[in-house]
Design an enzyme around this catalytic site. Structure first.
Site, PDB file in Angstrom:
ATOM      1  N   LYS A 202       0.855  -1.183   0.000  1.00 30.09           N
ATOM      2  CA  LYS A 202       0.000   0.000   0.000  1.00 30.09           C
ATOM      3  C   LYS A 202       0.894   1.237   0.000  1.00 30.09           C
ATOM      4  O   LYS A 202       1.724   1.419   0.890  1.00 30.09           O
ATOM      5  CB  LYS A 202      -0.911  -0.012   1.228  1.00 30.09           C
ATOM      6  CG  LYS A 202      -1.791   1.224   1.323  1.00 30.09           C
ATOM      7  CD  LYS A 202      -2.756   1.139   2.495  1.00 30.09           C
ATOM      8  CE  LYS A 202      -3.579   2.411   2.604  1.00 30.09           C
ATOM      9  NZ  LYS A 202      -4.568   2.336   3.689  1.00 30.09           N
ATOM     10  N   ARG A 212     -10.838   9.859   2.204  1.00 27.59           N
ATOM     11  CA  ARG A 212     -10.701  10.432   3.543  1.00 27.59           C
ATOM     12  C   ARG A 212     -11.875  11.359   3.834  1.00 27.59           C
ATOM     13  O   ARG A 212     -12.292  11.484   4.972  1.00 27.59           O
ATOM     14  CB  ARG A 212      -9.351  11.132   3.669  1.00 27.59           C
ATOM     15  CG  ARG A 212      -8.210  10.098   3.689  1.00 27.59           C
ATOM     16  CD  ARG A 212      -6.838  10.705   3.828  1.00 27.59           C
ATOM     17  NE  ARG A 212      -5.813   9.674   3.599  1.00 27.59           N
ATOM     18  CZ  ARG A 212      -4.546   9.914   3.321  1.00 27.59           C
ATOM     19  NH1 ARG A 212      -4.107  11.162   3.240  1.00 27.59           N
ATOM     20  NH2 ARG A 212      -3.699   8.915   3.126  1.00 27.59           N
ATOM     21  N   LYS A 225       1.352   9.869   5.770  1.00 26.52           N
ATOM     22  CA  LYS A 225       1.459   8.474   6.213  1.00 26.52           C
ATOM     23  C   LYS A 225       2.738   7.815   5.695  1.00 26.52           C
ATOM     24  O   LYS A 225       2.825   6.592   5.588  1.00 26.52           O
ATOM     25  CB  LYS A 225       0.203   7.705   5.771  1.00 26.52           C
ATOM     26  CG  LYS A 225      -1.101   8.283   6.349  1.00 26.52           C
ATOM     27  CD  LYS A 225      -2.315   7.364   6.132  1.00 26.52           C
ATOM     28  CE  LYS A 225      -3.555   7.903   6.850  1.00 26.52           C
ATOM     29  NZ  LYS A 225      -4.705   6.978   6.760  1.00 26.52           N
ATOM     30  N   LYS A 256      -2.196  -1.455  -3.823  1.00 27.86           N
ATOM     31  CA  LYS A 256      -3.070  -0.285  -3.717  1.00 27.86           C
ATOM     32  C   LYS A 256      -2.255   0.997  -3.765  1.00 27.86           C
ATOM     33  O   LYS A 256      -1.227   1.072  -3.079  1.00 27.86           O
ATOM     34  CB  LYS A 256      -3.812  -0.376  -2.373  1.00 27.86           C
ATOM     35  CG  LYS A 256      -4.730   0.768  -2.071  1.00 27.86           C
ATOM     36  CD  LYS A 256      -5.252   0.642  -0.670  1.00 27.86           C
ATOM     37  CE  LYS A 256      -6.081   1.871  -0.371  1.00 27.86           C
ATOM     38  NZ  LYS A 256      -6.499   1.931   1.005  1.00 27.86           N
ATOM     39  N   SER A 282     -10.427   5.554  -4.340  1.00 30.25           N
ATOM     40  CA  SER A 282     -11.362   6.667  -4.480  1.00 30.25           C
ATOM     41  C   SER A 282     -10.941   7.701  -5.515  1.00 30.25           C
ATOM     42  O   SER A 282     -11.763   8.175  -6.298  1.00 30.25           O
ATOM     43  CB  SER A 282     -11.547   7.338  -3.120  1.00 30.25           C
ATOM     44  OG  SER A 282     -10.295   7.774  -2.606  1.00 30.25           O
TER      45      SER A 282
END
Ligand code: PBG
Length: 332
Positions: A202, A212, A225, A256, A282
């Site tokens: 990821k 988010r 992150k 991802k 998304s």
């Protein structure tokens, strides 16, 4: 294996493109409803379906509506649904205790789905971000995302989800050692047939923005992150993560985001031959929808083409917000 091509005109490669019948016969990859995992957003309340502004066509649903949607998805032949909770800001805390509350939104939704649609597999998301006051996937102390303490919390969260009836656990947190910890906890608790689909590779990606907002985490998140999610420049590291997660007991692995990382999907499948999934996230969904709404692309065509690309790259399935639309088209 190198394909042989006769000299022209013995070989006219257009011959196998001459009609829909011939094209169908020689098509190497196809998309089927069996390939779909449908991510959905759950919220509090009753009888609620509210649009997510950053993701046109996507809804946040209350538990009763999620159960209804799952029943419809099951009837369309979609094999799995994946739950993401939109958590009330008042339930976000420093210790993230709501994450393993047996009656939290996610666990209530699992039970409700199992009641009305027992044949659809229910997948969950394991990470602390929906419950964390600072929007991170792990505990934060003095600006550091703690690994081992976070894993302990994730194990509690996993067990609560399995207890509620989850079929597939989806750790999306990128902490080290979590797969092994979850696997042994599941075994010890008697959940032998609960699968783990690890978000193994990821990336720290800009494509998660609309999500988010959908889960109400954009306001909370401080910083980025990058100390736990992967650097987009890396490929070998993805192989190490996948191998590590498989050795710790992951049943299936995920790459991802999707389209921008098809090289990783291909490499994972050819290297490990393991069940491989991609998440069309998304931002990818929002980009297709936005261009389609502006009349700049044929949305349906691009949707199907983008999903077929994952199959060509070797994926066994795709998490996609388009799942119900795709199933409807594939079912004619
Ligand atoms: C968080 C999580 C994220 C997504 C799935 N689980 C966002 C993040 O890591 O910030 C993104 C999904 C999407 O963008 O569709 N654990």
């Amino acid at each position: 294996m190198k394909p042989t091509v006769a000299p022209f005109p013995a070989a006219r490669l257009r011959r196998t493109r001459v009609s829909p019948a011939i094209r169908g016969l020689v098509r190497e990859n196809t998309l089927t409803t069996d390939d779909l995992i449908w991510p959905v957003f759950v919220r509090d309340g009753d009888g609620i379906e509210e649009p997510v502004s950053s993701m046109p066509g996507v809804l946040r649903r209350s538990v009763d509506k999620i159960a209804e949607a799952a029943r419809e998805a099951q009837a369309m032949g979609i094999p799995a649904i994946c739950l993401f909770p939109y958590t009330d800001a008042a339930l976000k805390t420093e210790d993230c205790a709501e994450a393993w509350n047996p009656d939290n939104l996610c666990n209530r939704a699992i039970r409700a789905i199992k009641k009305v649609a027992p044949d659809i597999a229910v997948m969950t998301d394991v990470a602390l971000d929906p419950y964390n006051i600072n929007g991170h996937d792990g505990y934060v102390v003095d600006g550091e995302i703690l690994n081992d303490e976070t894993v302990e919390a994730l194990v509690k969260m996993t067990l609560a989800q399995a207890e509620a009836g989850a079929d597939i656990i989806g750790p999306s947190d990128m902490m080290d050692g979590r797969i092994g910890a979850m696997r042994s906890a599941l075994e010890a608790a008697g959940h032998r047939n609960v699968s783990i689909l690890s978000y193994s590779a990821k990336y720290a990606s800009g494509y998660y923005g609309p999500f988010r907002e959908a889960v109400g985490a954009s306001g909370a998140l401080k910083g980025d992150k990058k100390t736990y999610q992967m650097d987009p420049g890396n490929s070998d590291e993805a192989m190490r993560l996948i191998e590590r997660d498989l050795q710790e007991g992951a049943d299936m692995v995920m790459v991802k985001p999707g389209i921008a990382y098809l090289d990783i999907c291909y490499r994972v499948k050819t290297t490990f031959g393991t069940p491989t999934f991609a998440y069309q996230v998304s931002g990818e969904y929002a980009m297709i929808q936005a261009a389609a709404q502006n009349g700049w692309i044929d949305g349906e065509k691009v949707m199907l083409e983008s999903l077929l690309a994952f199959k060509r790259a070797g994926c066994d399935g795709i998490l996609t917000y388009f799942a119900p639309q795709v199933a409807q088209i594939l079912n004619g």
